[in-house]
Design an enzyme around this catalytic site. Structure first.
Site, short mmCIF file in Angstrom:
data_model
loop_
_atom_site.label_atom_id
_atom_site.label_comp_id
_atom_site.label_asym_id
_atom_site.label_seq_id
_atom_site.Cartn_x
_atom_site.Cartn_y
_atom_site.Cartn_z
N ARG A 20 -9.99 -6.80 4.28
CA ARG A 20 -9.29 -6.41 3.05
C ARG A 20 -8.69 -5.02 3.19
O ARG A 20 -9.36 -4.12 3.70
CB ARG A 20 -10.27 -6.41 1.87
CG ARG A 20 -9.60 -6.59 0.54
CD ARG A 20 -10.58 -6.36 -0.58
NE ARG A 20 -11.60 -7.39 -0.70
CZ ARG A 20 -12.74 -7.20 -1.36
NH1 ARG A 20 -13.02 -6.06 -1.92
NH2 ARG A 20 -13.61 -8.19 -1.45
N SER A 108 -8.92 -11.08 -3.88
CA SER A 108 -9.95 -11.33 -4.88
C SER A 108 -9.61 -10.63 -6.20
O SER A 108 -8.55 -10.84 -6.76
CB SER A 108 -11.31 -10.89 -4.34
OG SER A 108 -12.32 -11.34 -5.20
N HIS A 109 -10.49 -9.73 -6.66
CA HIS A 109 -10.32 -9.08 -7.96
C HIS A 109 -9.71 -7.69 -7.82
O HIS A 109 -9.66 -6.95 -8.80
CB HIS A 109 -11.68 -8.95 -8.63
CG HIS A 109 -12.64 -8.17 -7.79
ND1 HIS A 109 -13.31 -8.75 -6.73
CD2 HIS A 109 -12.97 -6.87 -7.80
CE1 HIS A 109 -14.04 -7.82 -6.13
NE2 HIS A 109 -13.85 -6.66 -6.76
N LYS A 118 -10.39 -14.23 3.36
CA LYS A 118 -11.74 -14.80 3.39
C LYS A 118 -11.68 -15.98 4.36
O LYS A 118 -10.70 -16.74 4.35
CB LYS A 118 -12.18 -15.25 2.00
CG LYS A 118 -12.51 -14.07 1.09
CD LYS A 118 -13.01 -14.50 -0.28
CE LYS A 118 -13.31 -13.27 -1.12
NZ LYS A 118 -13.52 -13.60 -2.55
N ASP A 242 -12.49 -14.62 -11.89
CA ASP A 242 -11.94 -13.48 -11.17
C ASP A 242 -10.65 -13.93 -10.46
O ASP A 242 -10.26 -15.10 -10.55
CB ASP A 242 -12.98 -12.86 -10.21
CG ASP A 242 -13.10 -13.58 -8.90
OD1 ASP A 242 -12.91 -14.81 -8.88
OD2 ASP A 242 -13.38 -12.93 -7.88
N ASP A 244 -9.58 -14.74 -7.62
CA ASP A 244 -9.47 -15.85 -6.67
C ASP A 244 -10.43 -16.99 -6.99
O ASP A 244 -10.61 -17.89 -6.17
CB ASP A 244 -9.62 -15.37 -5.23
CG ASP A 244 -11.03 -14.91 -4.91
OD1 ASP A 244 -11.72 -14.41 -5.83
OD2 ASP A 244 -11.45 -15.04 -3.74
N ASP A 246 -13.72 -17.42 -7.37
CA ASP A 246 -15.06 -17.68 -6.86
C ASP A 246 -16.14 -17.02 -7.72
O ASP A 246 -17.32 -17.13 -7.43
CB ASP A 246 -15.21 -17.29 -5.37
CG ASP A 246 -14.87 -15.85 -5.08
OD1 ASP A 246 -14.62 -15.08 -6.03
OD2 ASP A 246 -14.84 -15.48 -3.89
N ARG A 247 -15.72 -16.32 -8.79
CA ARG A 247 -16.69 -15.76 -9.73
C ARG A 247 -16.34 -16.16 -11.14
O ARG A 247 -15.18 -16.17 -11.53
CB ARG A 247 -16.74 -14.23 -9.61
CG ARG A 247 -17.42 -13.77 -8.33
CD ARG A 247 -17.71 -12.28 -8.34
NE ARG A 247 -16.51 -11.48 -8.33
CZ ARG A 247 -16.22 -10.59 -9.27
NH1 ARG A 247 -17.04 -10.36 -10.28
NH2 ARG A 247 -15.10 -9.91 -9.19
N HIS A 329 -20.90 -15.04 -8.84
CA HIS A 329 -20.81 -16.01 -7.74
C HIS A 329 -21.95 -17.00 -7.96
O HIS A 329 -23.13 -16.63 -7.89
CB HIS A 329 -21.06 -15.33 -6.38
CG HIS A 329 -19.92 -14.52 -5.84
ND1 HIS A 329 -18.81 -15.12 -5.27
CD2 HIS A 329 -19.73 -13.20 -5.74
CE1 HIS A 329 -17.98 -14.16 -4.84
NE2 HIS A 329 -18.51 -12.99 -5.12
ZN LIG Z 1 -13.45 -13.41 -5.90
#
Ligand SMILES: [Zn+2]
Length: 462
Positions: A20, A108-109, A118, A242, A244, A246-247, A329
């Protein structure tokens, strides 16, 4: 082997769980291309040939994904281009399209200027030492050559079908959803169109500038719009994702925020009804109320290290059908693939809530009342953070404290517990404390401060 010159990544982008950086500063399309070659070299050494590539809704994502796919192709990989969607759609692709791995371009966030990757290698998360290995492969430049191919393999419809497949119909619910202009928007629109009940979508148009609020539901301010809409609509609950997907974040019908470890109490009861005595995994930041509830329901509560890649790995090790982090998550292996898909978690949650008349707010009211802090984060240089934790640990050992040291120190006292750990992803220390009452919580906070001071760190205002 080709003899291309090596390419050195900015070392700050090779992180514990992902790659990242800031686009145009520490992360460029050239990096993405080289990453494709390095990943391909690693994958082919492991006997793999086929991967899927997906990307989130950031403005820089299509260009980075294209450069990544070109790098993979140049090293002999068959690339299945699954298109724009949440990170868990890429995880799904690895199973559904039977690829040997997968890569998602996502920040992501993080702020709009950030982006990253990822990765999965086989059906496992690629993280830790393997990410460093990719950096070394890139620096050496001895990439495998080959004639690969890039094929379009749009996956959104199959992904939404898979989510809907596990929806348990029941009482129709009124739900407000907040995609935060993140990568879940399109899938969320298609998903909710196929669910019974009433669904109001906030910020479901994918916009990498995140014009409304930041797509991070662990920050209370980012849930203000959702809370207002749930109250305004008189909805049963609100769900946020979030950037992407995943949360998950949630608010009950009264507009109260529910963290991952609270949602887990509801999800664990459902999973344990079908898997009596099963181990359920939760991270070290998790409320004691969840561990107690798992045991009360006859399950085996297992505390694990924080970090989505570590949780997925531990889940396999313990054979846990469900795992979750306070951060949102949440990982289903019960009927699913054992990774963190927040849309899937939402589908399971709605299925549970629809089975009886008990609202999310009523379920929350039945949970053991705990007085706790949120996750407290404060700066500590990377080169010092682990040493600080080691000094705190040594001090606690000397006084014979009750310590779980699986990830930092989680100390149990007569009042409750407190946690101090070093973040694996940022130059910060993380603290949390939980007690039965406010006076107890104050005593725990004082202990954290005292231990930090004894370890040579000036404690923050907790
Ligand atoms: Zn995420």
């Amino acid at each position: 082997m080709s003899h291309a010159a090596g390419h050195v990544f900015n070392p700050t982008i090779l992180r514990e769980y992902d790659i990242r950086g800031i686009v145009g500063e520490t992360l460029t399309a050239a990096d993405a291309h080289v990453l494709g070659q390095a990943y391909a070299t690693m994958l082919r050494a492991a006997g793999g040939r086929k991967v899927c590539v997906g990307f989130d809704g950031r403005l820089s994502s299509p260009e980075l994904a294209r450069a990544l796919a070109d790098g993979l192709k140049r090293s002999g990989i068959e690339v299945l281009w699954i298109g724009r969607g949440p990170t868990p759609m890429m995880y799904f692709a690895v199973y559904h399209l039977a690829t040997d791995g997968g890569l998602q371009v996502t920040g992501s966030h993080n702020p709009p200027s950030h982006n990253g990757f990822k990765m999965m290698l086989g059906k496992k998360p690629l993280y830790g030492a393997q990410i460093q290995e990719l950096g070394q492969l890139a620096a050496e430049g001895g990439f495998t050559d080959g004639q690969g191919v890039i094929r379009e393999a749009p996956l959104l419809d199959a992904y939404v079908d898979r989510l809907v497949q596990d929806f348990r119909p029941g009482r129709p619910l009124s739900v407000v959803w907040d995609a935060g202009n993140g990568a879940t928007g399109e899938a969320l629109g298609a998903l909710t169109a196929r669910l019974p009940g009433r669904h109001k979508l906030l910020f479901a148009d994918i916009d990498g500038r995140f014009p409304n609020h930041h797509p991070d539901p662990t920050v209370a301010a980012n849930l203000a719009d959702l809370i207002a809409a749930v109250r305004g609509e008189g909805a049963d609950l609100g769900i946020a994702f979030d950037g992407d997907g995943d949360r998950i974040g949630a608010v009950d019908g009264r507009g109260r925020i529910m963290f991952g470890d609270q949602l887990m109490q509801i999800l664990a009861a459902d999973v344990l009804a079908r898997h009596p005595g099963a181990p359920i995994l939760a991270d070290v930041k998790t409320s004691q109320a969840l561990f107690d509830e798992i045991e009360r329901l006859g399950g085996r509560a297992v505390m694990g290290k924080t970090g989505h890649s570590l949780m997925k790995t531990a889940m396999v090790e313990f054979g846990a059908p469900l795992a979750g982090e306070m951060s949102g998550h949440i990982f289903y292996a019960d009927g699913f693939y054992g990774y963190d898909d927040a849309l899937y978690v939402a589908i399971r949650l709605l299925g549970i809530l629809g089975q009886d008349d008990l609202s999310l707010a009523e379920r929350r009211n039945r949970m053991a009342p705990m007085v706790n802090t949120p996750e407290l984060r404060f700066d500590c240089p990377d080169e010092q953070k682990f040493a600080v934790i080691d000094r705190v640990k040594a001090g606690l050992a000397a006084e014979g404290a009750a310590v779980n040291a699986i990830d930092g120190v989680r100390v149990t006292t007569a009042d409750g517990w407190w946690l101090l750990r070093a973040s694996n992803t940022q130059a910060v220390l993380v603290a949390r404390a939980e007690a039965r009452d406010q006076a107890g919580l104050e005593r725990l906070k004082q202990q954290i401060s005292a231990k930090l001071r004894a370890a040579g760190v000036e404690p923050p205002q907790l």
